[in-house]
Motif scaffolding. Structure first.
Motif, PDB file in Angstrom:
ATOM      1  N   LEU A 112     -36.570  10.535  34.142  1.00 53.21           N
ATOM      2  CA  LEU A 112     -36.890  11.690  32.697  1.00 53.21           C
ATOM      3  C   LEU A 112     -38.090  12.395  32.809  1.00 53.21           C
ATOM      4  CD1 LEU A 112     -35.886   8.252  31.034  1.00 53.21           C
ATOM      5  CD2 LEU A 112     -34.161   9.699  32.015  1.00 53.21           C
ATOM      6  N   ASN A 122     -39.769  14.560  22.749  1.00 54.46           N
ATOM      7  CA  ASN A 122     -38.211  14.479  23.448  1.00 54.46           C
ATOM      8  C   ASN A 122     -38.501  14.011  24.769  1.00 54.46           C
ATOM      9  OD1 ASN A 122     -37.412  15.789  20.946  1.00 54.46           O
ATOM     10  ND2 ASN A 122     -37.590  17.838  21.755  1.00 54.46           N
ATOM     11  N   TYR A 124     -35.849  14.044  28.116  1.00 54.52           N
ATOM     12  CA  TYR A 124     -34.659  14.784  29.293  1.00 54.52           C
ATOM     13  C   TYR A 124     -34.585  14.010  30.501  1.00 54.52           C
ATOM     14  CZ  TYR A 124     -35.915  18.025  25.506  1.00 54.52           C
ATOM     15  OH  TYR A 124     -35.407  18.748  24.311  1.00 54.52           O
ATOM     16  N   ASP A 126     -32.330  15.278  33.072  1.00 50.75           N
ATOM     17  CA  ASP A 126     -31.950  16.960  33.784  1.00 50.75           C
ATOM     18  C   ASP A 126     -32.531  17.390  31.807  1.00 50.75           C
ATOM     19  OD1 ASP A 126     -32.069  16.342  35.876  1.00 50.75           O
ATOM     20  OD2 ASP A 126     -29.930  16.383  35.991  1.00 50.75           O
ATOM     21  N   GLU A 127     -31.074  18.290  32.115  1.00 51.98           N
ATOM     22  CA  GLU A 127     -31.246  19.381  30.770  1.00 51.98           C
ATOM     23  C   GLU A 127     -30.330  18.290  29.293  1.00 51.98           C
ATOM     24  OE1 GLU A 127     -31.519  22.541  30.159  1.00 51.98           O
ATOM     25  OE2 GLU A 127     -32.629  22.610  31.776  1.00 51.98           O
ATOM     26  N   GLN A 128     -30.637  16.869  29.511  1.00 55.06           N
ATOM     27  CA  GLN A 128     -29.914  16.504  28.688  1.00 55.06           C
ATOM     28  C   GLN A 128     -30.949  15.435  28.147  1.00 55.06           C
ATOM     29  OE1 GLN A 128     -26.060  16.002  27.849  1.00 55.06           O
ATOM     30  NE2 GLN A 128     -26.559  14.212  26.131  1.00 55.06           N
ATOM     31  N   LEU A 129     -30.982  15.423  26.530  1.00 53.60           N
ATOM     32  CA  LEU A 129     -31.261  14.800  25.596  1.00 53.60           C
ATOM     33  C   LEU A 129     -31.724  13.648  25.669  1.00 53.60           C
ATOM     34  CD1 LEU A 129     -33.804  15.544  23.601  1.00 53.60           C
ATOM     35  CD2 LEU A 129     -32.297  15.585  21.864  1.00 53.60           C
ATOM     36  N   GLU A 130     -32.475  12.597  25.400  1.00 50.11           N
ATOM     37  CA  GLU A 130     -31.667  11.284  25.438  1.00 50.11           C
ATOM     38  C   GLU A 130     -32.583  10.741  24.112  1.00 50.11           C
ATOM     39  OE1 GLU A 130     -30.726   8.987  28.137  1.00 50.11           O
ATOM     40  OE2 GLU A 130     -29.829  11.433  28.642  1.00 50.11           O
ATOM     41  N   THR A 132     -35.660  11.331  20.802  1.00 50.84           N
ATOM     42  CA  THR A 132     -36.729  12.296  20.177  1.00 50.84           C
ATOM     43  C   THR A 132     -37.685  10.967  19.053  1.00 50.84           C
ATOM     44  OG1 THR A 132     -35.621  14.320  19.540  1.00 50.84           O
ATOM     45  CG2 THR A 132     -36.835  13.906  18.497  1.00 50.84           C
TER      46      THR A 132
END
Length: 151
Positions: A112, A122, A124, A126-130, A132
């Motif tokens: 991550l 934030n 992430y 990869d490109e996926q927001l996990e 905030t």
């Protein structure tokens, strides 16, 4: 100590500042392009030579409770440097001033990335927001609870 006229001349070198007359012969200088609510860089420059520069976004200067530095005894070079630093500090977002980009791994080699963006942090995959978070501590605590360690 620089005179009022000398200080005024130095401050007017900064074309990005806008002069505003205030009471009792004092002047303020505003930085209208500020990324923050704070726009006044030079505050209450007085004909007696006293005045203040906003340094609330900086760590290198001792400030009062309002984030101001008294410039009464500054020499020309000190004043120029302080004003330049003040303008620069109001021109950069928190992420630009103190960037964070860290990779965290778990026992399964899953990664991550923790990044500072705008006013928050934030996480992430990869490109996926996990997730905030409002602070670095909150984000790091989340990652640790999920079994991740910083590289």
């Amino acid at each position: 100590m620089l005179s009022f006229e000398e200080k005024l001349s130095i401050i007017e070198e900064f074309e990005e500042l806008e002069k505003k007359e205030v009471s009792l012969g004092r002047v303020n200088f505003h930085y209208e392009e500020s990324l923050y609510d704070k726009k006044v860089v030079v505050y209450r420059l007085h004909p007696n030579g006293s005045g203040f520069v906003y340094a609330g976004q900086m760590e290198d200067y001792p400030t009062d409770s309002k984030g101001m530095v008294n410039i009464k005894d500054f020499d020309a070079d000190e004043l120029r440097l302080l004003i330049r630093d003040a303008i620069d500090s109001l021109s950069l977002s928190p992420a630009e001033k103190d960037p964070v980009m860290e990779e965290w791994l778990n026992d399964y080699d899953q990664a991550l990335v923790l990044m500072r963006e705008e006013d928050g942090y934030n996480v992430y995959a990869d490109e996926q927001l996990e997730g905030t978070f409002n602070s670095y501590e909150e984000a790091a605590n989340f990652l640790q609870q999920e079994g991740f360690s910083r590289l």
